[in-house]
Design an enzyme around this catalytic site. Structure first.
Site, PDB file in Angstrom:
ATOM      1  N   ASP A   1       1.466  -2.853  -0.615  1.00 55.46           N
ATOM      2  CA  ASP A   1       1.703  -2.478  -2.011  1.00 55.46           C
ATOM      3  C   ASP A   1       0.391  -2.639  -2.769  1.00 55.46           C
ATOM      4  OD1 ASP A   1       4.281  -2.587  -0.929  1.00 55.46           O
ATOM      5  OD2 ASP A   1       5.161  -3.343  -2.786  1.00 55.46           O
TER       6      ASP A   1
ATOM      7  N   LYS B   1       5.560   3.207  -6.985  1.00 57.73           N
ATOM      8  CA  LYS B   1       6.286   2.019  -7.427  1.00 57.73           C
ATOM      9  C   LYS B   1       6.005   1.792  -8.896  1.00 57.73           C
ATOM     10  CE  LYS B   1       6.221  -3.002  -6.448  1.00 57.73           C
ATOM     11  NZ  LYS B   1       5.686  -4.048  -5.541  1.00 57.73           N
TER      12      LYS B   1
ATOM     13  N   LYS C   1      10.023   3.156  -5.526  1.00 58.23           N
ATOM     14  CA  LYS C   1      10.362   1.733  -5.590  1.00 58.23           C
ATOM     15  C   LYS C   1      10.310   1.243  -7.032  1.00 58.23           C
ATOM     16  CE  LYS C   1       8.892  -2.849  -3.924  1.00 58.23           C
ATOM     17  NZ  LYS C   1       7.972  -3.593  -3.012  1.00 58.23           N
TER      18      LYS C   1
END
Length: 321
Positions: free
Chosen positions: A158, A221, A257
């Site tokens: 991430d 995300k 996400k």
């Protein structure tokens, strides 16, 4: 493609500034659309239980605190492998599902601990990287963080973007940064954190989403969870519409996400409904949808226990908070 078929990784495309600069977002229309979700779609009883089990399978069970310890991480991994109490699993009749969370997400320091704890489970380990959460450490250091986490066994990374590139409209610099991070990830899947609470406008969120996908992101995300504002349904609608637009333009599927502030079962169902309505059933699977969650599992487990027993358990009976 069938809902359970894993997508081919997004290889990215050339940066098309005409597409990026042409994106506009009507905030009023976005707010009207998401305002209709909770009122028009409700699920109860066994249907709610089924949606909550799906939510568990899409969770990135996360610990990103300054007081993390190896013991806490091992405990989190045990919960990821067995997210519901055995008696609840039996009462629901789902033992054959072998239900787990979608991944465990930790700082780089604890990647090897999580990899060891999850060995043989099939649950991936995700590492936050690139100067998380601000993303302001030197560029070479951020690349080195990715390489180190991949070497330690993380199969998902991430990363965080430099928000200043979005706020100043420097799309070339943003594209180059994300592309370099994607190359550093190698075979590890990359989730690009936009930090939406610091991007000022929904149009900026939409443009940053498109650039991140052009640069090869496997997921986009919303947030680090450390910003004042994190995952909200209006932001989610904008980002999912960009995923749909990118897919129509290129044929590549990109995951989504939402992270930060999602703590209740009702919120989880609202997000799942958004994904189903905007992107379809394929985005109700962990290979294309994840919750960034630390406390969410507690409320989901309480709701499932209520479905089975008719009573709400005390929070300390589901102590993953």
């Amino acid at each position: 493609m069938a809902p359970d078929t894993h997508p081919v990784r997004n290889p990215g495309t050339a940066l098309d500034l005409s597409v990026v600069r042409g994106i506009r977002v009507n905030r009023s229309a976005v707010e009207r659309r998401v305002g209709s979700l909770p009122g028009r779609r409700t699920v109860k009883k066994e249907w709610q239980a089924a949606w909550l089990l799906r939510a568990i399978s899409c969770m990135d069970l996360t610990t990103l605190s300054g007081d993390d310890t190896p013991g806490n991480v091992r405990r989190l991994c045990a919960k990821a492998a067995h997210p519901l109490k055995p008696e609840l699993v039996d009462a629901l009749g789902i033992r054959d599902l072998a239900l787990t969370t979608g991944a465990v997400c930790v700082y780089h320091q604890y990647v090897s601990t999580a990899v060891d704890a999850l060995r043989g489970s099939g649950i991936p380990v995700a590492a936050v990287s690139t100067g998380f959460p601000a993303g302001l450490s030197p560029f070479e250091q951020r690349l080195a963080e990715i390489h180190a986490s991949v070497a330690a066994g993380a199969t998902e990374i991430d990363i965080v973007i430099t928000r200043a590139y979005v706020l100043t409209g420097n799309w070339v610099a943003l594209y180059d940064e994300v592309r370099a991070f994607r190359d550093a990830c190698g075979d590890a899947h990359m989730k690009t954190i936009l930090g939406v609470g610091e991007l000022a406008t929904l149009t900026n969120v939409a443009r940053a989403s498109m650039v991140a996908m052009m640069a090869g992101s496997d997921f986009i995300k919303t947030s680090t969870g450390k910003e004042p504002t994190n995952a909200t349904l209006p932001v989610g609608l904008v980002m999912t519409r960009m995923i749909r637009d990118f897919g129509e333009r290129t044929g590549h599927e990109v995951g989504f996400k939402p992270a930060g502030g999602i703590r209740t079962a009702k919120q989880a169902v609202d997000w799942l409904i958004l994904m189903k309505e905007e992107l379809g059933d394929r985005w109700l699977r962990p290979h294309l949808f994840r919750f960034g969650a630390s406390g969410l599992l507690t409320d989901v487990e309480r709701q499932l226990e209520h479905y089975v027993t008719g009573r709400y358990a005390a929070a300390h009976r589901q102590p993953m908070v």
